[in-house]
Scaffold this motif. Sequence first.
Motif, PDB file in Angstrom:
ATOM      1  N   ALA A  51      86.606  62.741   3.221  1.00 46.78           N
ATOM      2  CA  ALA A  51      86.011  64.251   3.152  1.00 46.78           C
ATOM      3  C   ALA A  51      84.389  64.476   4.357  1.00 46.78           C
ATOM      4  CB  ALA A  51      85.585  65.076   1.821  1.00 46.78           C
ATOM      5  N   ARG A  52      84.095  63.170   4.198  1.00 52.24           N
ATOM      6  CA  ARG A  52      82.832  63.034   4.249  1.00 52.24           C
ATOM      7  C   ARG A  52      82.240  63.886   5.905  1.00 52.24           C
ATOM      8  NH1 ARG A  52      81.035  57.389   5.379  1.00 52.24           N
ATOM      9  NH2 ARG A  52      83.400  56.303   5.526  1.00 52.24           N
ATOM     10  N   PHE A  53      83.600  63.027   6.865  1.00 49.49           N
ATOM     11  CA  PHE A  53      83.853  63.970   7.679  1.00 49.49           C
ATOM     12  C   PHE A  53      84.188  65.233   8.657  1.00 49.49           C
ATOM     13  CE2 PHE A  53      85.436  59.239   7.656  1.00 49.49           C
ATOM     14  CZ  PHE A  53      84.598  58.663   7.825  1.00 49.49           C
ATOM     15  N   LEU A  54      84.540  66.175   7.474  1.00 49.76           N
ATOM     16  CA  LEU A  54      84.222  67.295   7.540  1.00 49.76           C
ATOM     17  C   LEU A  54      83.285  68.115   7.237  1.00 49.76           C
ATOM     18  CD1 LEU A  54      87.599  67.687   5.417  1.00 49.76           C
ATOM     19  CD2 LEU A  54      87.685  67.164   7.649  1.00 49.76           C
ATOM     20  N   ASP A  55      82.317  67.608   8.461  1.00 49.12           N
ATOM     21  CA  ASP A  55      81.133  67.996   8.599  1.00 49.12           C
ATOM     22  C   ASP A  55      81.342  68.279  10.089  1.00 49.12           C
ATOM     23  OD1 ASP A  55      78.074  67.407   8.510  1.00 49.12           O
ATOM     24  OD2 ASP A  55      78.184  68.354   7.193  1.00 49.12           O
ATOM     25  N   PRO A  56      80.510  69.276  11.047  1.00 45.84           N
ATOM     26  CA  PRO A  56      80.120  69.205  12.546  1.00 45.84           C
ATOM     27  C   PRO A  56      79.054  68.480  12.389  1.00 45.84           C
ATOM     28  CG  PRO A  56      79.800  71.276  11.503  1.00 45.84           C
ATOM     29  CD  PRO A  56      79.332  70.410   9.875  1.00 45.84           C
TER      30      PRO A  56
END
Length: 295
Positions: A51-56
């Motif tokens: 989920a941490r990768f869903l960040d600009p």
Amino acid sequence: MDAHDVLEELPIDRWTGPFSPEVRAQALAALEAGRVVSLPHLPFALAPEEARFLDPGTLDNSRKNISLDPATGRCHGSDYTGADLAALTAMLDRFGRQAEGLLRELFPAYAPALDRARTSFRPAEIQGREYSPRHDDRRLHVDAFPTRPMRGRRILRVFCNVAPDGVKREWQVGEPFPDFAASFLPRLRRPLPGQFWAMDLLGLTKGRRSAYDHAMLGLHDAGKLDAAYQAGAPRASLSFAPGTTWMCFTDSVLHAALAGRCALEQTFHLPVQAMANPEKSPLRVLERLSGSTLV
């Protein structure tokens, strides 16, 4: 135009088959007719630690997407290193493998010739970013590669919205490719004598371009750079909610991505001969319009 003109929804809710002959036939007919095939009940499941990768911030400042080359296993476009980069790479590879499995089951006639190319992840919001007109994917366009000659092969892409906050991926889809090509093909400049050979020799392209590649790049640029066309061309608006997977031949479906974030994208290449109806391909359309062989 409206969504009914360009969209085909299928009730598929798993990445693996088997799928019924009726669903396979419906998907194949829609895809080769130049429609967008939407699977609104087929999400890509992320592991909790992904989920941490869903960040600009996953994206570095030099690119608009993170890209995985399955041939080398190398991932570009992120500042992550070490174990973090390995985890991000694994997520992209898993999506690519699931997308490939889906296509092989849904289109078994394609399977022997299907070539998995790059996997991309676009975590940043489209709106608010500035691009040159030629690189602005918010403008209606067909896909063509400036450095990778396709020589008639199709570009088939599978997308999935994995946004964690309910944000939809907003698209527009334009007129049928034969109509677009008939308008713009006569405007294109002919290649210079020896141009394809020289570009290959100088390493500007990964292989020698064909007349087909020259035409497709010309159509890509001419359509994007024509302000009047972009303002007045027929189009339908599509919205893809999180958890939706969709696919189309992006070399013939005029499309524009207007808004949204956190989209995964898997590219495949397919020889024209593997199609059920090769006459629907851009290669055959352009050959009919030009009256000449292009590869």
